[in-house]
Design a protein around this motif. Sequence first.
Motif, PDB file in Angstrom:
ATOM      1  N   GLU A   1       6.237  -0.524 -10.127  1.00 41.95           N
ATOM      2  CA  GLU A   1       4.876  -1.037 -10.328  1.00 41.95           C
ATOM      3  C   GLU A   1       4.589  -1.296 -11.807  1.00 41.95           C
ATOM      4  O   GLU A   1       3.816  -2.180 -12.141  1.00 41.95           O
TER       5      GLU A   1
ATOM      6  N   GLU B   1      12.745   0.775  -2.497  1.00 41.23           N
ATOM      7  CA  GLU B   1      11.364   0.764  -2.029  1.00 41.23           C
ATOM      8  C   GLU B   1      10.727  -0.601  -2.281  1.00 41.23           C
ATOM      9  O   GLU B   1       9.958  -1.101  -1.474  1.00 41.23           O
TER      10      GLU B   1
ATOM     11  N   HIS C   1      10.166  -4.483   0.938  1.00 40.94           N
ATOM     12  CA  HIS C   1       8.939  -5.226   1.240  1.00 40.94           C
ATOM     13  C   HIS C   1       9.011  -6.664   0.724  1.00 40.94           C
ATOM     14  O   HIS C   1       7.994  -7.336   0.649  1.00 40.94           O
TER      15      HIS C   1
ATOM     16  N   ILE D   1       0.247  -0.910   3.611  1.00 38.66           N
ATOM     17  CA  ILE D   1       1.482  -0.429   2.979  1.00 38.66           C
ATOM     18  C   ILE D   1       2.706  -0.878   3.778  1.00 38.66           C
ATOM     19  O   ILE D   1       3.721  -1.278   3.210  1.00 38.66           O
TER      20      ILE D   1
ATOM     21  N   LYS E   1       3.068  -3.502   5.415  1.00 37.88           N
ATOM     22  CA  LYS E   1       3.301  -4.920   5.146  1.00 37.88           C
ATOM     23  C   LYS E   1       3.819  -5.134   3.725  1.00 37.88           C
ATOM     24  O   LYS E   1       4.802  -5.817   3.515  1.00 37.88           O
ATOM     25  N   SER E   2       3.128  -4.545   2.743  1.00 39.53           N
ATOM     26  CA  SER E   2       3.429  -4.964   1.365  1.00 39.53           C
ATOM     27  C   SER E   2       3.755  -3.822   0.413  1.00 39.53           C
ATOM     28  O   SER E   2       3.864  -4.063  -0.798  1.00 39.53           O
ATOM     29  N   GLY E   3       3.923  -2.606   0.919  1.00 38.81           N
ATOM     30  CA  GLY E   3       4.251  -1.495   0.018  1.00 38.81           C
ATOM     31  C   GLY E   3       3.039  -1.040  -0.765  1.00 38.81           C
ATOM     32  O   GLY E   3       1.970  -1.659  -0.695  1.00 38.81           O
ATOM     33  N   MET E   4       3.206   0.030  -1.564  1.00 40.46           N
ATOM     34  CA  MET E   4       2.097   0.560  -2.358  1.00 40.46           C
ATOM     35  C   MET E   4       1.615  -0.455  -3.380  1.00 40.46           C
ATOM     36  O   MET E   4       0.445  -0.466  -3.750  1.00 40.46           O
ATOM     37  N   GLU E   5       2.545  -1.298  -3.851  1.00 46.60           N
ATOM     38  CA  GLU E   5       2.164  -2.279  -4.873  1.00 46.60           C
ATOM     39  C   GLU E   5       1.056  -3.215  -4.363  1.00 46.60           C
ATOM     40  O   GLU E   5       0.247  -3.690  -5.135  1.00 46.60           O
TER      41      GLU E   5
ATOM     42  N   VAL F   1       5.538   4.683   5.677  1.00 46.23           N
ATOM     43  CA  VAL F   1       4.484   4.882   4.676  1.00 46.23           C
ATOM     44  C   VAL F   1       4.790   6.103   3.810  1.00 46.23           C
ATOM     45  O   VAL F   1       4.536   6.106   2.608  1.00 46.23           O
TER      46      VAL F   1
ATOM     47  N   PHE G   1       7.666   7.190   2.797  1.00 53.83           N
ATOM     48  CA  PHE G   1       8.650   6.762   1.803  1.00 53.83           C
ATOM     49  C   PHE G   1       7.942   6.020   0.655  1.00 53.83           C
ATOM     50  O   PHE G   1       8.203   6.275  -0.516  1.00 53.83           O
ATOM     51  N   SER G   2       6.998   5.156   1.011  1.00 51.27           N
ATOM     52  CA  SER G   2       6.226   4.438  -0.017  1.00 51.27           C
ATOM     53  C   SER G   2       5.377   5.411  -0.834  1.00 51.27           C
ATOM     54  O   SER G   2       5.302   5.303  -2.063  1.00 51.27           O
TER      55      SER G   2
ATOM     56  N   MET H   1       5.982   8.599  -1.423  1.00 45.88           N
ATOM     57  CA  MET H   1       6.865   9.401  -2.266  1.00 45.88           C
ATOM     58  C   MET H   1       7.282   8.650  -3.518  1.00 45.88           C
ATOM     59  O   MET H   1       7.266   9.185  -4.618  1.00 45.88           O
ATOM     60  N   GLU H   2       7.677   7.379  -3.325  1.00 51.84           N
ATOM     61  CA  GLU H   2       8.106   6.572  -4.462  1.00 51.84           C
ATOM     62  C   GLU H   2       6.946   6.410  -5.453  1.00 51.84           C
ATOM     63  O   GLU H   2       7.155   6.425  -6.659  1.00 51.84           O
ATOM     64  N   HIS H   3       5.739   6.289  -4.933  1.00 47.73           N
ATOM     65  CA  HIS H   3       4.583   6.135  -5.817  1.00 47.73           C
ATOM     66  C   HIS H   3       4.253   7.439  -6.543  1.00 47.73           C
ATOM     67  O   HIS H   3       4.146   7.467  -7.761  1.00 47.73           O
TER      68      HIS H   3
ATOM     69  N   HIS I   1       6.044   9.025  -9.699  1.00 47.92           N
ATOM     70  CA  HIS I   1       5.780   8.483 -11.037  1.00 47.92           C
ATOM     71  C   HIS I   1       4.341   8.755 -11.481  1.00 47.92           C
ATOM     72  O   HIS I   1       3.872   8.154 -12.438  1.00 47.92           O
TER      73      HIS I   1
END
Lengths: 196, 196
Positions: A28, A112, A116, B22, B24-28, B106, B108-109, B111-113, B116
Amino acid sequence: MPKVVSHEEQRKRIAEAMWRVILKSGMEGATVRKIAAEAGMSAGALRHYFKNQDDLLIYAMRFVNERVEQRILRLVREDLPPDEKAVRLLLELVPLDAERRAEMDVWFSFMEHVRHRADLTGVPENRMHELICQLLAYLDRERMLRAGLDLALEAERIYAVIDGLAVHALLEPERLRPEEMERVVRTSVSQLCRQP
Amino acid sequence: MPKVVSHEEQRKRIAEAMWRVILKSGMEGATVRKIAAEAGMSAGALRHYFKNQDDLLIYAMRFVNERVEQRILRLVREDLPPDEKAVRLLLELVPLDAERRAEMDVWFSFMEHVRHRADLTGVPENRMHELICQLLAYLDRERMLRAGLDLALEAERIYAVIDGLAVHALLEPERLRPEEMERVVRTSVSQLCRQP
């Protein structure tokens, strides 16, 4: 005389800068502007080496893959007992030291992101499952394996152990130390092998 | 008469909308604006239920955890042979069906977010390792386990197998089918147990 830096060396340097940005702030935060700043150049100069962020992303993913594959090739050539070779090879795929930890950390961020991004082309294939199947076939040829194993199932199981350890070591580094990862990998391999 | 929707039900509805965004498009892509649109409300109305995106994120993470824990509690109360109970419980933690797949996707998304986001407070703890340790202790009390096992090591190994399968099923759903995941889990449990 100024140092001559080749086009390819610059691309590597930029990919490494991208890594450092991702390690700090995840995908991000990995904007072209920030990556360029980390590499000590302008965003315009960066565009001389990569036409956009996706182009750089694909290059940086290939760069991780190549580093891992080169370490594995080096190991394959070493003169070691087959079961020890298998253990060392599998240990290349878990974050045992800072270098491998950084590789897996950015790889996790890449995964990750790209899952997407159906629009993204050129994402390098993950060859780890194939590699582990080959490793078991090698142990089998060397007559190291116990009789009656279902090799496809055992490959799936070892592959899961390896990536599970990698994810846990990334997310819970205080709990899962390198020594424990190594013990789990050694136990998993020795269970597949005939007892001496 | 208009349907009365409680504050808590609205919060769940918004968390579910966040999931869909999420997935559909991930946390971003999970901005307050997009989540509100998915929930069919304005960003201003959403702020009545969650003061900011982090507040919603923490709530949505807890919501995933609670769903999994409730399914596990239900299983614990069922009357099953201990080894079969262990298998079923572990299978709750891999993406065997669409519901569990969405939860893990979700997760997994998330956790990745959050890895950081050192600034984020209130992130729910991961209790899976503890749960698996308890499961092995239960099998041990029920005298199901083979003699001489290192339980801490075997818990680490089963935990790695489970999360490795979960990650692979998310990233490579065509290759790793539910039947194979189940076979790997059954083999892993039966190797720990005495042979009948």
